[in-house]
Scaffold this active site. Structure first.
Site, PDB file in Angstrom:
ATOM      1  N   CYS A 285       7.813  11.852  -4.983  1.00 42.70           N
ATOM      2  CA  CYS A 285       6.452  11.274  -4.996  1.00 42.70           C
ATOM      3  C   CYS A 285       5.683  11.678  -3.738  1.00 42.70           C
ATOM      4  CB  CYS A 285       6.506   9.758  -5.136  1.00 42.70           C
ATOM      5  SG  CYS A 285       7.624   8.922  -3.993  1.00 42.70           S
TER       6      CYS A 285
ATOM      7  N   TYR B  88      -4.319  -2.891   9.261  1.00 42.09           N
ATOM      8  CA  TYR B  88      -3.146  -2.010   9.136  1.00 42.09           C
ATOM      9  C   TYR B  88      -2.798  -1.445  10.511  1.00 42.09           C
ATOM     10  CZ  TYR B  88      -0.652   2.241   7.438  1.00 42.09           C
ATOM     11  OH  TYR B  88       0.241   3.253   7.203  1.00 42.09           O
ATOM     12  N   GLY B  89      -1.637  -1.859  10.996  1.00 44.63           N
ATOM     13  CA  GLY B  89      -1.229  -1.371  12.312  1.00 44.63           C
ATOM     14  C   GLY B  89      -0.005  -0.493  12.263  1.00 44.63           C
ATOM     15  N   ALA B  90       0.781  -0.676  11.197  1.00 44.54           N
ATOM     16  CA  ALA B  90       2.059   0.037  11.114  1.00 44.54           C
ATOM     17  C   ALA B  90       1.855   1.533  11.054  1.00 44.54           C
ATOM     18  CB  ALA B  90       2.813  -0.405   9.870  1.00 44.54           C
ATOM     19  N   HIS B  91       2.945   2.253  11.113  1.00 48.00           N
ATOM     20  CA  HIS B  91       2.893   3.704  11.110  1.00 48.00           C
ATOM     21  C   HIS B  91       2.097   4.203  12.312  1.00 48.00           C
ATOM     22  CE1 HIS B  91       3.725   2.911   6.710  1.00 48.00           C
ATOM     23  NE2 HIS B  91       4.746   3.631   7.090  1.00 48.00           N
TER      24      HIS B  91
ATOM     25  N   ASP C 283      10.827   4.986   7.531  1.00 50.30           N
ATOM     26  CA  ASP C 283      10.278   3.913   6.707  1.00 50.30           C
ATOM     27  C   ASP C 283      10.527   4.261   5.237  1.00 50.30           C
ATOM     28  OD1 ASP C 283       8.805   1.840   5.608  1.00 50.30           O
ATOM     29  OD2 ASP C 283       6.895   2.877   5.840  1.00 50.30           O
TER      30      ASP C 283
ATOM     31  N   ARG D 197       7.807   2.904  -3.870  1.00 53.94           N
ATOM     32  CA  ARG D 197       8.454   3.875  -4.745  1.00 53.94           C
ATOM     33  C   ARG D 197       9.035   3.260  -6.027  1.00 53.94           C
ATOM     34  NH1 ARG D 197      12.009   6.574  -0.206  1.00 53.94           N
ATOM     35  NH2 ARG D 197      11.934   4.402   0.471  1.00 53.94           N
TER      36      ARG D 197
ATOM     37  N   PRO E 292       0.823  -1.205   0.000  1.00 56.83           N
ATOM     38  CA  PRO E 292       0.000   0.000   0.000  1.00 56.83           C
ATOM     39  C   PRO E 292       0.863   1.263   0.000  1.00 56.83           C
ATOM     40  CG  PRO E 292      -0.784  -1.576   1.633  1.00 56.83           C
ATOM     41  CD  PRO E 292       0.512  -2.103   1.126  1.00 56.83           C
TER      42      PRO E 292
ATOM     43  N   CYS F  80       0.343   5.798  -0.615  1.00 52.55           N
ATOM     44  CA  CYS F  80      -0.551   6.917  -0.927  1.00 52.55           C
ATOM     45  C   CYS F  80      -0.354   7.365  -2.371  1.00 52.55           C
ATOM     46  CB  CYS F  80      -0.276   8.084   0.011  1.00 52.55           C
ATOM     47  SG  CYS F  80      -0.916   7.734   1.652  1.00 52.55           S
TER      48      CYS F  80
END
Ligand code: ADP
Length: 697
Positions: free
Chosen positions: A348, A168-171, A264, A319, A27, A29
């Protein structure tokens, strides 16, 4: 295909689903979300076409509890959102890829600016991302409702055709907030011991699994080391992985947190390819399930060795998949030299978060797949391909333009540059400390130019207007770039600086420093930065490393604010401090003399510094003399047989490298249109009313 890379094309099962190979677009953005559904579908679909086994959306909040506006998310609240996302799942499947939805709850970071609901967190602690956000501490019924909503979102995702659903737990989003003692100070069954802190995440995984049954693979994304306080550290992460392993079909692993996202999505300035593996490479110790990790991978040999070692089962990419959506296919076809490698510039991210629409320094077609109909690998023969084209200037704009013209079948394209090599400003920018990987912009284009037999590259030749007229081309593209002004003209005054003159020994432009080797007279130098991005800091570091006592004087409130948009700001400032650069912020220089510069500080008080020289990084001016010489003499132009003169890139207006490349690409895509100098309209995607609001009033 190189036999060494065959392992990358072995299928792998994740729960009930099978991925056709080992390339997984994690995933990321885009600025599209569900607001631009056709753009979203075309962008992800392009990667599916390019061979990725799975393509995922960006974060997808499943209820109004988590409203990310003004940031654009793949909002997935209701049937309207499902209809938008249906386009994506269909496109992915058409090209043989699985589609993943990153179901998400921001917890105590949720801005909720539109919904005006309180954010929800495990405890009432201000968000470290946005300190003005203080959440409601979740009651048991909030916990149940969010878990129900998560399962409901997953079922809608299944019904919408998604193969993969995320917890989704990260970030440092909600599940991680429960897991981390930094966010979770609860004293009930959801706080305290690791088992208790893990409970929310585990129950949510159970609820989602129950919801989707065997119809979808359940993936969870975890930052296995926060590399800071806002999360957990790797030893505890491994214990959590053991606890949750039976509930997960695939582990999507990374590092950092939301406030430390820079660690990250690390840029090439400060992070090597594969840098996350010190932490994420350890997850195999605790899991028997498939694992996908990231690290800006562009080297197929390294990817293959990771899979062969058993460390991970899948190579994750955000990326590099933007820079080259056809990366897997190029490896499969043994065309690894054609991979358009990510530069790690994070342009980006600047484009998504700052400008609201994805773009890429390397790939001009990223984000343009739907709205301009650009395919990164397919080019139509131009209607006027029989004309001879001369492109003057082989910087980013000129190189890109010549390549696209070549791919559009022009019979003769000449790319001419005054310098001894192609690359334009990148010839020296890539020599600035930490910016070496930006040179990939030139490296990829050099290989393409070598392959295109209809494009001839001629260096060491400066052309005058007369020589251009006599060249024999019918179409002329001027891509002569821009140069930093030698008189210090700057944004805050729109006037030159008194006494600033780069023809004198004690004042110099970035090009003079980098291309001519000009240096300050004494041991102390000022780099005056009125732009606020990478050139000022880059030259300051270079001079500091050469032994000059270097002062970076900037008009900005912080050094290099633009680097904050690429997640580099804090690291860049720390780095400059480490290499001995002294910063002065909020200063406007008004006078340059031999031995001294002076001006005004942020409070209107006097500022002065004794220096042996000043580097003026104030503003750039287009190198447009050749263009104006040509178009200014219509009689001579008509007599020359030239039918069209166009200009692109910094010669038009000095902008970022990504924009110069876009410009060159656009002109070449539209060169056979009615008036190539005026961009064709593109599809502005907006929410269209389902029924005519006037007729039905
Ligand atoms: P951009 O970013 O717009 O591509 P650059 O400044 O990076 O522009 O590159 C411009 C290039 O044009 C430089 O390599 C420069 O040597 C070349 N150039 C400028 N004027 C001429 C000229 N009259 N003839 C040939 N090359 C030129």
């Amino acid at each position: 295909m190189d036999p060494n890379h065959e392992i990358l094309f072995e299928p792998v099962r994740i729960g009930p689903k099978t991925l056709r190979n080992r390339f997984y677009q994690v995933p990321h953005c885009s600025g599209f979300g569900t607001d631009k559904p056709w753009t979203q579908a075309a962008h992800r679909g392009m990667k599916a076409e390019g061979g990725w086994a799975a393509v995922c959306t960006e974060y997808a909040p499943f209820s109004p509890d988590s409203d990310e506006a003004p940031f654009i998310a793949a909002r997935f609240w209701d049937e309207d959102d499902m209809r938008c996302m249906r386009l994506l799942t269909e496109k992915a499947h058409q090209h043989g890829a699985l589609a993943g939805l990153e179901l998400h709850h921001a917890g105590g970071h949720a801005p909720n600016t539109q919904t005006r609901l309180p954010s929800l967190g495990p405890s009432q602690l201000a968000s470290d991302l946005e300190p003005h956000i203080v959440p409601k501490a979740m009651e048991l019924r909030d916990i149940r409702r969010v878990q129900d909503d998560w399962a409901g979102g997953a079922m809608r995702a299944r019904d919408c055709g998604f193969d993969i659903v995320y917890v989704y737990g990260a970030h440092a989003y909600l599940p991680m907030q429960f897991l981390s003692p930094f966010y979770n100070k609860r004293t009930d069954g959801y706080g305290g011991s690791l088992d208790n802190r893990a409970r929310f995440w585990l129950e949510t995984l159970e609820r989602v699994r129950e919801g989707v049954g065997d119809d979808c693979a359940v993936v969870t994304r975890i930052a296995v080391d926060a590399l800071g306080p806002a999360g957990i550290h790797v030893e505890e992460a491994l214990r959590f992985v053991e606890l949750a392993d039976h509930l997960v079909d695939l582990w999507d692993v990374n590092v950092g947190s939301i406030a430390e996202w820079s660690k990250d999505s690390g840029t090439s300035r400060y992070f090597q390819e594969g840098y996350q593996m010190d932490w994420t490479g350890r997850v195999r110790e605790a899991s028997a399930k498939p694992i996908v990790g990231v690290g800006r991978f562009t080297s197929p040999d390294l990817m293959a060795s990771i899979i062969r070692s058993g460390t991970w089962d899948l190579i994750g990419s955000a990326r590099p998949s933007i820079a080259d959506p056809f990366l897997p296919m190029k490896i499969a076809e043994g065309r690894t030299d054609e991979i358009r490698e990510c530069t790690g510039s994070n342009v980006c991210i600047m484009k998504v978060d700052g400008h609201g629409h994805l773009g890429c320094i390397q790939n001009a077609t990223a984000g343009e797949e739907h709205r301009r109909g650009w395919h990164p690998e397919r080019f139509e023969r131009a209607g006027n391909a029989d004309k001879a084209v001369l492109v003057v200037g082989a910087g980013p704009a000129g190189m890109e333009c010549a390549i696209v013209l070549g791919k559009r079948g022009f019979e003769a394209v000449h790319l001419v540059d005054a310098a001894g090599d192609i690359g334009g400003r990148l010839r020296w920018i890539r020599r600035l400390p930490t910016l070496g990987d930006w040179g990939r912009v030139v490296d990829w284009r050099r290989i393409q130019l070598d392959k295109l037999k209809n494009v001839e590259v001629i260096t060491g030749t400066r052309l005058s207007a007369e020589q251009v007229r006599d060249y024999g081309a019918q179409i002329v593209v001027i891509a002569t770039g821009s140069r930093w002004s030698g008189d210090g003209i700057q944004a805050s005054t729109h006037e030159p600086i008194d006494g600033a003159d780069a023809s004198l020994p004690h004042a110099m432009t970035p090009e003079q420093v980098m291309e001519e080797g000009k240096r300050p007279l004494g041991g102390r130098v000022a780099v005056y930065d009125a732009e606020g991005y990478y050139v000022g800091p880059g030259i300051a570091e270079l001079l500091a490393k050469e032994g000059f006592q270097t002062h970076l004087v900037t008009t900005m409130d912080v050094v290099s604010p633009t680097s904050d948009l690429t997640l580099e700001g804090p690291m860049l400032r720390q780095h400059l401090h480490k290499v001995g650069v002294t910063a002065h912020r909020g200063v406007t220089i008004e006078r340059v003399e031999q031995g001294c510069i002076s001006g005004e500080d942020e409070f209107g008080g006097p500022f002065s510094l004794e220096v042996g020289g000043i580097v003026l990084v104030t503003q750039q001016m287009s190198e447009d003399v050749l263009y104006h010489d040509l178009v200014g003499d219509q009689v001579a132009l008509d007599a020359s047989g030239i039918e069209g003169v166009y200009r692109i890139g910094d010669c038009l207006a000095p902008r970022m490298i990504s924009e110069a490349i876009f410009d060159g690409h656009r002109l070449a895509r539209e060169i056979d249109g009615h008036d190539p100098s005026a961009p064709l309209p593109y599809d502005r995607e907006r929410g269209v009313p389902a029924v005519d609001p006037v007729a039905t009033r």
